[in-house]
Design a protein around this motif. Structure first.
Motif, PDB file in Angstrom:
ATOM      1  N   LEU A 288       0.837  -1.200   0.000  1.00  0.00           N
ATOM      2  CA  LEU A 288       0.000   0.000   0.000  1.00  0.00           C
ATOM      3  C   LEU A 288       0.869   1.245   0.000  1.00  0.00           C
ATOM      4  CD1 LEU A 288      -2.690   1.483   0.213  1.00  0.00           C
ATOM      5  CD2 LEU A 288      -2.640   1.111   2.694  1.00  0.00           C
ATOM      6  N   HIS A 289       1.912   1.243   0.841  1.00  0.00           N
ATOM      7  CA  HIS A 289       2.815   2.393   0.893  1.00  0.00           C
ATOM      8  C   HIS A 289       3.506   2.592  -0.447  1.00  0.00           C
ATOM      9  CE1 HIS A 289       5.760   5.243   2.494  1.00  0.00           C
ATOM     10  NE2 HIS A 289       6.675   4.552   1.850  1.00  0.00           N
ATOM     11  N   ASP A 290       4.002   1.512  -1.049  1.00  0.00           N
ATOM     12  CA  ASP A 290       4.686   1.628  -2.340  1.00  0.00           C
ATOM     13  C   ASP A 290       3.734   2.153  -3.413  1.00  0.00           C
ATOM     14  OD1 ASP A 290       6.951   0.648  -1.140  1.00  0.00           O
ATOM     15  OD2 ASP A 290       6.708  -1.403  -1.877  1.00  0.00           O
ATOM     16  N   SER A 291       2.474   1.711  -3.368  1.00  0.00           N
ATOM     17  CA  SER A 291       1.492   2.198  -4.346  1.00  0.00           C
ATOM     18  C   SER A 291       1.276   3.698  -4.204  1.00  0.00           C
ATOM     19  CB  SER A 291       0.154   1.467  -4.164  1.00  0.00           C
ATOM     20  OG  SER A 291       0.274   0.086  -4.364  1.00  0.00           O
TER      21      SER A 291
ATOM     22  N   ILE B  39       2.083   6.764  -6.929  1.00  0.00           N
ATOM     23  CA  ILE B  39       1.082   7.743  -7.368  1.00  0.00           C
ATOM     24  C   ILE B  39       1.574   9.159  -7.098  1.00  0.00           C
ATOM     25  CG2 ILE B  39      -1.261   8.596  -6.976  1.00  0.00           C
ATOM     26  CD1 ILE B  39      -2.041   5.701  -6.243  1.00  0.00           C
ATOM     27  N   ALA B  40       2.199   9.372  -5.927  1.00  0.00           N
ATOM     28  CA  ALA B  40       2.671  10.709  -5.561  1.00  0.00           C
ATOM     29  C   ALA B  40       3.698  11.240  -6.558  1.00  0.00           C
ATOM     30  CB  ALA B  40       3.270  10.678  -4.155  1.00  0.00           C
ATOM     31  N   GLU B  41       4.484  10.339  -7.133  1.00  0.00           N
ATOM     32  CA  GLU B  41       5.524  10.776  -8.068  1.00  0.00           C
ATOM     33  C   GLU B  41       4.950  11.209  -9.414  1.00  0.00           C
ATOM     34  OE1 GLU B  41       8.225   7.533  -8.329  1.00  0.00           O
ATOM     35  OE2 GLU B  41       8.973   7.767  -6.261  1.00  0.00           O
TER      36      GLU B  41
ATOM     37  N   ASP C 214      -2.286  15.518  -7.113  1.00  0.00           N
ATOM     38  CA  ASP C 214      -3.705  15.635  -6.767  1.00  0.00           C
ATOM     39  C   ASP C 214      -4.338  14.266  -6.547  1.00  0.00           C
ATOM     40  OD1 ASP C 214      -3.584  18.343  -6.838  1.00  0.00           O
ATOM     41  OD2 ASP C 214      -4.479  18.564  -8.827  1.00  0.00           O
ATOM     42  N   MET C 215      -4.035  13.324  -7.449  1.00  0.00           N
ATOM     43  CA  MET C 215      -4.578  11.985  -7.306  1.00  0.00           C
ATOM     44  C   MET C 215      -4.051  11.339  -6.020  1.00  0.00           C
ATOM     45  SD  MET C 215      -4.294   8.665  -9.827  1.00  0.00           S
ATOM     46  CE  MET C 215      -5.028   9.528 -11.215  1.00  0.00           C
ATOM     47  N   PHE C 216      -2.788  11.582  -5.711  1.00  0.00           N
ATOM     48  CA  PHE C 216      -2.209  11.032  -4.478  1.00  0.00           C
ATOM     49  C   PHE C 216      -2.964  11.527  -3.251  1.00  0.00           C
ATOM     50  CE2 PHE C 216       0.583  12.075  -0.890  1.00  0.00           C
ATOM     51  CZ  PHE C 216       0.890  10.794  -0.448  1.00  0.00           C
TER      52      PHE C 216
END
Length: 863
Positions: A571-574, A578-580, A584-586
Motif C-alpha cells: 500500500l505504501h509503495d502504491s 502515485i505521488a511521483e 492531486d490523485m495522491f
C-alpha cells in the motif's frame, strides 16, 4: 357496517410503533448467550446522518454488524458495549428485516441460549459467511442488552426546545422541554420536568407573560446545558434526561461558550489541580531554580557535558525530549534520546498520580491547553529547558552513519540542554547543505550554552539527519505505511479572532525527530514486554477494515489507479508511486486509504495473545509510548515498567518495589487512556473546525477540490490544502442546471454529472442592459438588478467580496475555472470558494461554492 370494515383493515403502525423497543434480556440470559456463542459483544455506533441505522463492531468480523431500525437498536446509545444477536446469514440481504417491536420480540423468543450455538454462529463461521462472495456481505442483527453503558449517557451537551406547554390545572402554564444534543450520534430526548433549573423556568414564565409561547425560544435558543439519561423505558421512542448543569448562553461562533461546550461534551478536565495533588509537588517558589538533590545525582549517568538539544515548535513550553549524537573512534554514531523523567515527580498511587491518570492526556485546543500535569512540572521541573539541569530517562544506540542499529542501552540520566531549537532552525540547517555560513546564519537567534558552538550544533544536525533518513527508508522497506493528513495552524489576534489559517507543513526536520522517537518507543516496547509479558502497556494497531479496503480497491479499479492493498508495504509503495506522477490523485487516494485504518489502542500484554500485539502502520511486532510523559499518562506507566526492567532480578521483587500495575489494573488504565486520548482528539478537531469556520466567515479562500463522489444535486470533493471533504451543492446555484449521468436505480451516486447554464429570458434581457443601468427607469432598474443577480462578476453567483478575491488571483486560476456546459466526473479537479453555513443552532458546516465562468466572460473570450 363501517365499524366491521375498520376491524378487518390491518392496523396502521404510527411513528411511535416504528421506534418502539423491546425489553432487554436478563443479565443471566445474556451471560449464557455470550458463553455459548449465541450472542456476541461489540461497540455500538450510530450513523449521525441516519439515526435509524447503527452498527456493532464485533472483534473478528471483517465488517460491522448492521442494526437497521430503532426497534432492533433496543435503546442502545452511541458508545455502549452491547450484546448482539446476529441474524442467520440467509437473512442478511433482506430489506424487510424486522423493524417493529412485535417482529423483534418474535425473533428473540426463538433464540435458545441454553443450547450450544449452531456452528454458523461462531465468529470464524460468521467471518467466512461475510467473505463468501465476490464482495463482503454485511451481517445484520438485534441488540439484546447493554453490557457497558456509554459514558455519553452520563453527560451530554446540547440545547433545549419547547415541545409543549402544559397546564398544571391550577392556571400555571409549564413548558415541557426537549433536549437536542450537539453530538448528532445521540438521541433527542425529553427533559424531566423536575430537573429543569428554576432560573430557566422563571425566564420562560416571564417570556410567556411578555410574548406568549414564541417568546420562550428567544430565552432558551442560545442556552447550552448538560444532561444525563435518567431512564429509557421499553416502548418509549426516546429517553428521559435530567439537566445536570447549565453551561450558559452563547452563539455557536462564541469562542468562550463553544470552548465550554467542547470541554463539557468530551469530558475534558478544566478544573484546577486539587490541594492534595499540589501537595505532592516539590516546594519551589516562583522564579526559584530547583536543584536536583545530590543523592539523586549520584544514581544517574551524567550527560551534562554532552551537546544535548531539543527540537520543538517555536511556541512549545512542555519539552519532553532532547537528542545528542557523538562519533566514536570506530566511526560509528552514539545517538541518545533523552526523555523527561516525570515518574521521579509523580509517584505511584499518590493524589498527583491519580489526578494525572484521571486526565489521561493533555488536551490542546487552538487557543488554549488543558494540561495533564500541574504547570510547575510540565513547563518547569520536567521540561527539558535549555541551560538548566534536568532528570531524564535516556535510550542510547550505537549505529552506523546511515542508521543501522547495532546495540541499545537504557539509563536514568541528568542533562543540561545546550539549546532549544525550533523545527524551522533545523530545517534551515538541513536546507543549507554544505553551506556552513548559511547554516550558521540560520541559528543566529538561538542561544547556545556551555562550551558548545553553532558549528557543533550544525554538525550534530547533519549527522542526525543522515542517520534518520536511513532509519526511515529501512522502516518503509520493512512494510511501514505513512498516511499524513494536513492539519491547519492558525494565527490569532488578542480577541482570539483568526487572522490566518494555513496547513501545517511536515518537513525533514519533523521527520528527523519522528524517527528517533519511533525508534525509542520500539526499543523500550521490546524491553518491557520481555521483562513483563503479562503486565506491560503497549500500543497496537489492528489491520484495516476489510470492507473499506475493498471499497478502496473498487474505487481504484474503476478509475484505473494502481493500488495494491494486500500488505502495508505494498500500500505504501502504491501511494509513493502515485505521488511521483500525480500529486492531486495522491492526495485523494491517500484520504481514501486512511478510511479503512483502525485506531491504534493501548492495551495490557496480559490481555492479548502475542500475535495480536503488532502495530500495522509501523510494521513492528512491539510498540509503546515512552517519549511524551509530560502530556500522556501511558508514558508514565511505561517509564515505571522500564525502571523496573532495568533492575530486573526477581519479578516479584521489582513488581512490589516499583508498585507496578497488575494485569487487570493495567488493562483498565489502558482502556481509560484510550477513551481520554480519543476525547482529546475529538475536542481538538472541534476546536480547529470552530476556528476555521470563524476564519472563513471573514476571509475568502479559493482552493482546489477533487471530485470524489457525484450525487443527484451535489458533489462530494476533497480539499487537499486543508485535508477534509466538502459538499458542493449544485441545486442551490442560480442559473445552473445539473443532470446525473450513469445513475443506477437504488443508488444515490453516479459516475458523472452534466452541468449546463440555464438562463431565463428575464436574465438574458437583464444582461443586455446591465452596462447602462443609469439610463433605466426605476421599474426597469429593479428588474434588471434582480434578474442579473449572480451574473455580474467573472464567476456565477459570487458576492462582491468573493469577486475581489477572484480578481486578485484570476491570472493564476483562469484556466482552471469551469466553462459551461461541462461534464464532471470523479477525480476531476475544480476551483471552489470555501463557505460556512449554519446548519443548526449547534452546528456550522463548511461547503464549497463551485467557480464557474459567467456566460458573458465565456462569450467575450470566444470572440
Amino acid at each position: 357496517r363501517r365499524r366491521r370494515r375498520r376491524r378487518r383493515m390491518p392496523r396502521r403502525r404510527d411513528a411511535r410503533d416504528a421506534r418502539a423497543h423491546v425489553k432487554h434480556w436478563s443479565p443471566e440470559h445474556i451471560a449464557r448467550g455470550l458463553d455459548r456463542g449465541v450472542l456476541h459483544a461489540g461497540e455500538f455506533a450510530v450513523n449521525e446522518y441516519h439515526r435509524h441505522e447503527a452498527f456493532v463492531r464485533v472483534p473478528g468480523l471483517p465488517i460491522d454488524v448492521k442494526i437497521d431500525g430503532f426497534a432492533r437498536q433496543s435503546r442502545g446509545v452511541h458508545g455502549d458495549v452491547v450484546a448482539v444477536l446476529i441474524d442467520d446469514a440467509r437473512d442478511w440481504d433482506r430489506t424487510d428485516s424486522a423493524r417493529t417491536a412485535d417482529d423483534v420480540a418474535n425473533i428473540l423468543s426463538d433464540a435458545d441460549v441454553d443450547e450450544p450455538a449452531p456452528s454458523g454462529r461462531s465468529v470464524d463461521a460468521l467471518a467466512a459467511s461475510c467473505r463468501d462472495g465476490e464482495t463482503l456481505s454485511q451481517p445484520t442483527g438485534i441488540v439484546v442488552g447493554v453490557l457497558t453503558p456509554s459514558p455519553k449517557r452520563e453527560r451530554m451537551v446540547g440545547h433545549l426546545e419547547v415541545r409543549s406547554i402544559k397546564d398544571d390545572g391550577g392556571g400555571v402554564r409549564l413548558p415541557m422541554f426537549a433536549f437536542v444534543p450537539v453530538d448528532a450520534h445521540l438521541p433527542k430526548s425529553h427533559v424531566s420536568a423536575f430537573s429543569v433549573p428554576r432560573t430557566i423556568l422563571k425566564a420562560c414564565d416571564d417570556a410567556l407573560e411578555r410574548g406568549g409561547e414564541g417568546a420562550i425560544a428567544d430565552v432558551i435558543g442560545d442556552l447550552f446545558v448538560c444532561a444525563k439519561i435518567r431512564k429509557w423505558g421499553v416502548g418509549e421512542s426516546c429517553p428521559i434526561v435530567d439537566i445536570v448543569d447549565v453551561i450558559g448562553h452563547g452563539t455557536i461562533g462564541d469562542v468562550d461558550t463553544m470552548t465550554k461546550v467542547i470541554v463539557e461534551e468530551h469530558g475534558i478536565c478544566d478544573a484546577p489541580f486539587s490541594d492534595a495533588a499540589r501537595a505532592c509537588l516539590p516546594d519551589v517558589k516562583p522564579n526559584e531554580l530547583w536543584k536536583i538533590p545530590d543523592d539523586e545525582l549520584v544514581k544517574r549517568r551524567d550527560f551534562r557535558d554532552k551537546l544535548v538539544f531539543s527540537i520543538d515548535p517555536p511556541t512549545a513550553r512542555d519539552l519532553d525530549d532532547a537528542l545528542h549524537v557523538e562519533v566514536e573512534p570506530s566511526g560509528a554514531l552514539r545517538v541518545g534520546v533523552h526523555i523527561a523523567d516525570v515518574s521521579y515527580f509523580v509517584a505511584p498511587h499518590t493524589a498527583l498520580d491519580d489526578e494525572a491518570k484521571l486526565r489521561g492526556t493533555t488536551t490542546y485546543l487552538v487557543h488554549t491547553i488543558f494540561p495533564m500535569l500541574p504547570r510547575l512540572l510540565c513547563e518547569n521541573l520536567c521540561s527539558l529547558n535549555p541551560g538548566v539541569e534536568r532528570l531524564t530517562f535516556s535510550v542510547e544506540w550505537t549505529m552506523t552513519p546511515d542508521g543501522v542499529v547495532k546495540s541499545s542501552s537504557f539509563t536514568r540520566g541528568v542533562i543540561k540542554s545546550a539549546a532549544k531549537l525550533a523545527y524551522g532552525h533545523v530545517q534551515d540547517v538541513i536546507d543549507a547543505g554544505d553551506d556552513t555560513a548559511r547554516a550558521i546564519a540560520a541559528l543566529d537567534d538561538v542561544e547556545i550554552s556551555g562550551k558548545h558552538t553553532a558549528e557543533d550544533v550544525i554538525r550534530a544536525i547533519r549527522l542526525l539527519d543522515a542517520a534518520a533518513r536511513g532509519l526511515r527508508q529501512r522502516r518503509f522497506d520493512r512494510g511501514a505505511v505513512r498516511l499524513d493528513q494536513p492539519k491547519v495552524s492558525f494565527e490569532l489576534d488578542d480577541d482570539l479572532t483568526p487572522t490566518s489559517a494555513a496547513p501545517y507543513v511536515i518537513r525533514d526536520s519533523n521527520r528527523l525527530v519522528e524517527e528517533y522517537m519511533l525508534l525509542a518507543n520500539v526499543t523500550v516496547a521490546e524491553r518491557i514486554s520481555r521483562a513483563f509479558p503479562a503486565r506491560a502497556m503497549l500500543r497496537r494497531h489492528a489491520p484495516p477494515s476489510e470492507r473499506k479496503l475493498a471499497e478502496l480497491d473498487a474505487f481504484a479499479s474503476a478509475h484505473g489507479i494502481a493500488v495494491d492493498t494486500s500488505s502495508s508495504k505494498k500500500l505504501h509503495d502504491s501511494l509513493r508511486a502515485i505521488a511521483e506522477t500525480d500529486k492531486d490523485m495522491f492526495d485523494l487516494v491517500q484520504l481514501l486509504a486512511t478510511k479503512p485504518m483502525q485506531l491504534a489502542k493501548y492495551f495490557c500484554t496480559g490481555d492479548a495473545k502475542e500475535d495480536e500485539w503488532a502495530h500495522y502502520a509501523l510494521a513492528v511486532p512491539y510498540y509503546t509510548h515512552f517519549t511524551s510523559p509530560i502530556r500522556r499518562y501511558p508514558d508514565i506507566v511505561v517509564h515505571r515498567l522500564l525502571a523496573a526492567a532495568m533492575e530486573y532480578e526477581d519479578v516479584d521483587d521489582v513488581v512490589e518495589r516499583f508498585r507496578l500495575l497488575s494485569t487487570e489494573a493495567c488493562g483498565e488504565v489502558a482502556e481509560h487512556c484510550n477513551s481520554r486520548k480519543l476525547a482529546a482528539k475529538y475536542a481538538q478537531e472541534r476546536s480547529q473546525h470552530m476556528f476555521l469556520c470563524k476564519y472563513l466567515e471573514r476571509h475568502v479562500v479559493i482552493t482546489t477540490a477533487l471530485v470524489r463522489q457525484v450525487g443527484a444535486s451535489y458533489l462530494v470533493a476533497y480539499v487537499p490544502e486543508f485535508g477534509f471533504e466538502i459538499k458542493i451543492h449544485l441545486d442551490k446555484q442560480r442559473h445552473v442546471c445539473a443532470r446525473q449521468i450513469g445513475a443506477v436505480k437504488g443508488k444515490s451516486h453516479s459516475t458523472a454529472v452534466e452541468i449546463s447554464i440555464k438562463l431565463r429570458e428575464e436574465a438574458v434581457e437583464a444582461m443586455r442592459v446591465i452596462d447602462r443601468l443609469s439610463e433605466l427607469d426605476r421599474a426597469a432598474y429593479k428588474s434588471a438588478t434582480k434578474h442579473s443577480r449572480g451574473l455580474r462578476g467573472r464567476c456565477l453567483n459570487t458576492s462582491e467580496a468573493q469577486e475581489r478575491a477572484i480578481d486578485e488571483v484570476y491570472d493564476t486560476i483562469e484556466r482552471k475555472l469551469l466553462e459551461l456546459p461541462i461534464t464532471l466526473q470523479v477525480m476531476d479537479s475544480v476551483q471552489v470558494i470555501l463557505c460556512v453555513q449554519r446548519e443548526s443552532r449547534v452546528k456550522y458546516e463548511i461547503h464549497g461554492h463551485l467557480l464557474v465562468k459567467t456566460p458573458a466572460n465565456v462569450e467575450a473570450k470566444r470572440r
